[in-house]
Design a protein around this motif. Structure first.
Motif, short mmCIF file in Angstrom:
data_model
loop_
_atom_site.label_atom_id
_atom_site.label_comp_id
_atom_site.label_asym_id
_atom_site.label_seq_id
_atom_site.Cartn_x
_atom_site.Cartn_y
_atom_site.Cartn_z
N GLU A 85 0.82 -1.21 0.00
CA GLU A 85 0.00 0.00 0.00
C GLU A 85 0.85 1.26 0.00
O GLU A 85 0.50 2.24 -0.65
N ASP A 86 1.97 1.25 0.73
CA ASP A 86 2.86 2.42 0.71
C ASP A 86 3.40 2.66 -0.69
O ASP A 86 3.51 3.82 -1.13
N THR A 87 3.74 1.59 -1.39
CA THR A 87 4.23 1.73 -2.77
C THR A 87 3.14 2.29 -3.67
O THR A 87 3.38 3.23 -4.43
N ILE A 88 1.94 1.75 -3.57
CA ILE A 88 0.81 2.22 -4.37
C ILE A 88 0.51 3.68 -4.05
O ILE A 88 0.28 4.49 -4.96
N ASP A 89 0.53 4.05 -2.76
CA ASP A 89 0.27 5.44 -2.36
C ASP A 89 1.31 6.38 -2.96
O ASP A 89 0.98 7.47 -3.43
N TRP A 90 2.60 5.96 -2.92
CA TRP A 90 3.64 6.82 -3.49
C TRP A 90 3.40 7.01 -4.98
O TRP A 90 3.46 8.13 -5.49
N VAL A 91 3.13 5.92 -5.68
CA VAL A 91 2.92 6.00 -7.13
C VAL A 91 1.71 6.88 -7.42
O VAL A 91 1.76 7.75 -8.29
N ASN A 92 0.64 6.69 -6.69
CA ASN A 92 -0.57 7.48 -6.89
C ASN A 92 -0.29 8.98 -6.68
O ASN A 92 -0.69 9.81 -7.50
N GLY A 93 0.37 9.32 -5.58
CA GLY A 93 0.69 10.72 -5.31
C GLY A 93 1.62 11.33 -6.34
O GLY A 93 1.43 12.47 -6.78
N THR A 94 2.60 10.57 -6.75
CA THR A 94 3.55 11.05 -7.76
C THR A 94 2.84 11.25 -9.09
O THR A 94 3.06 12.26 -9.77
N LEU A 95 2.01 10.30 -9.47
CA LEU A 95 1.27 10.45 -10.72
C LEU A 95 0.39 11.69 -10.69
O LEU A 95 0.32 12.43 -11.67
N GLN A 96 -0.26 11.91 -9.57
CA GLN A 96 -1.12 13.09 -9.44
C GLN A 96 -0.31 14.37 -9.66
O GLN A 96 -0.72 15.24 -10.42
N GLN A 97 0.84 14.46 -9.03
CA GLN A 97 1.69 15.65 -9.18
C GLN A 97 2.17 15.81 -10.61
O GLN A 97 2.14 16.91 -11.17
N LEU A 98 2.64 14.73 -11.20
CA LEU A 98 3.19 14.81 -12.56
C LEU A 98 2.13 15.12 -13.59
O LEU A 98 2.38 15.85 -14.55
N LEU A 99 0.94 14.58 -13.40
CA LEU A 99 -0.11 14.77 -14.40
C LEU A 99 -0.81 16.10 -14.28
O LEU A 99 -1.54 16.51 -15.18
N GLU A 100 -0.59 16.82 -13.19
CA GLU A 100 -1.16 18.16 -13.04
C GLU A 100 -0.43 19.17 -13.91
O GLU A 100 -0.95 20.23 -14.20
N ARG A 101 0.78 18.85 -14.32
CA ARG A 101 1.56 19.74 -15.17
C ARG A 101 1.35 19.35 -16.63
O ARG A 101 1.65 18.22 -17.01
N PRO A 102 0.85 20.27 -17.44
CA PRO A 102 0.67 19.93 -18.86
C PRO A 102 2.04 19.77 -19.53
O PRO A 102 2.91 20.62 -19.40
N ASP A 103 2.20 18.66 -20.22
CA ASP A 103 3.47 18.36 -20.86
C ASP A 103 3.18 17.36 -21.97
O ASP A 103 2.61 16.31 -21.72
N PRO A 104 3.59 17.67 -23.20
CA PRO A 104 3.30 16.74 -24.29
C PRO A 104 3.98 15.37 -24.12
O PRO A 104 3.52 14.38 -24.65
N ASP A 105 5.06 15.33 -23.38
CA ASP A 105 5.76 14.06 -23.14
C ASP A 105 5.46 13.50 -21.76
O ASP A 105 6.28 12.79 -21.18
N SER A 106 4.27 13.81 -21.21
CA SER A 106 3.97 13.42 -19.83
C SER A 106 3.99 11.91 -19.63
O SER A 106 4.41 11.44 -18.58
N VAL A 107 3.55 11.12 -20.60
CA VAL A 107 3.55 9.67 -20.44
C VAL A 107 4.97 9.17 -20.20
O VAL A 107 5.23 8.43 -19.26
N GLY A 108 5.88 9.58 -21.04
CA GLY A 108 7.28 9.17 -20.88
C GLY A 108 7.88 9.65 -19.58
O GLY A 108 8.61 8.92 -18.92
N ARG A 109 7.55 10.89 -19.19
CA ARG A 109 8.07 11.44 -17.94
C ARG A 109 7.54 10.68 -16.74
O ARG A 109 8.27 10.41 -15.78
N VAL A 110 6.25 10.33 -16.78
CA VAL A 110 5.65 9.58 -15.67
C VAL A 110 6.33 8.23 -15.54
O VAL A 110 6.74 7.82 -14.44
N ILE A 111 6.46 7.52 -16.63
CA ILE A 111 7.07 6.19 -16.59
C ILE A 111 8.53 6.29 -16.15
O ILE A 111 9.01 5.48 -15.36
N GLU A 112 9.23 7.31 -16.61
CA GLU A 112 10.63 7.50 -16.20
C GLU A 112 10.72 7.76 -14.70
O GLU A 112 11.59 7.22 -14.00
N HIS A 113 9.82 8.59 -14.18
CA HIS A 113 9.82 8.91 -12.75
C HIS A 113 9.57 7.64 -11.93
O HIS A 113 10.23 7.41 -10.91
#
Length: 186
Positions: A66-94
């Motif tokens: 659950e801690d791992t899932i929570d981290w991923v969820n929170g990180t995805l939320q932060q990364l996806l709030e920023r508009p970026d044409p390469d967001s998919v690649g950035r999310v997966i890289e993060h």
């Protein structure tokens, strides 16, 4: 107030020791063959201390997952709030960087002997949040579903291979491979 802070630190230390000990034991054998006594010896805590925090070993493992899932969820939320044409690649890289930074724990959690449901939940969460369906827009729905299944299953296999490999490829390389394999060429 100081007593609460000390207890909180002590609790955090104890939970960390129990988690680390469980991960170390899981590297050698499945959860069903690990005993609470063995875990407590490895973590250097009393059995009563273990039971003060967790009712059983399954609960401890779920807490780690659950801690791992929570981290991923929170990180995805932060990364996806920023508009970026390469967001998919950035999310997966993060996420790949997180996996590399937490290699010892995730090597066990992502291993073929570990809980496949956790792995599918983790990758499903990532692909669900980056809305792979939108990335596959204009694709036949059946093809999009097959690509999604391939992306999740293939990513799990690649991550397992990466975590088991020595020396390891950099997280950026793994993220690029996942992104190019999962998404159609633009």
């Amino acid at each position: 107030m100081a007593r609460e802070l000390v207890e909180s630190r002590r609790t955090q230390y104890t939970r960390r020791a129990l988690r680390d000990a469980l991960i170390e034991l899981l590297a050698d054998k499945p959860l069903a063959r690990i005993t609470v006594r063995e875990l407590c010896e490895r973590a250097d805590v009393n059995r009563s201390t273990f039971y003060a925090h967790y009712p059983d070993l399954d609960s401890l493992l779920r807490d780690i997952e659950e801690d791992t899932i929570d981290w991923v969820n929170g990180t995805l939320q932060q990364l996806l709030e920023r508009p970026d044409p390469d967001s998919v690649g950035r999310v997966i890289e993060h996420v790949c960087r997180y996996i590399a930074d937490n290699r010892s724990h995730l090597r066990v959690l992502m291993s073929p002997q570990a809980d496949l449901r956790f792995q599918q939940q983790l990758l499903g969460l990532i692909y669900g949040r980056i809305d792979l369906a939108t990335q596959l827009q204009g694709t036949d729905p059946q093809e999009a579903e097959m690509r999604m299944h391939f992306a999740v299953s293939g990513s799990i296999g690649l991550l397992q291979h990466w975590l088991a490999s020595e020396p390891t490829a950099p997280p950026e390389t793994v993220a690029r491979i996942i992104t190019t394999m999962a998404l159609p060429a633009r």
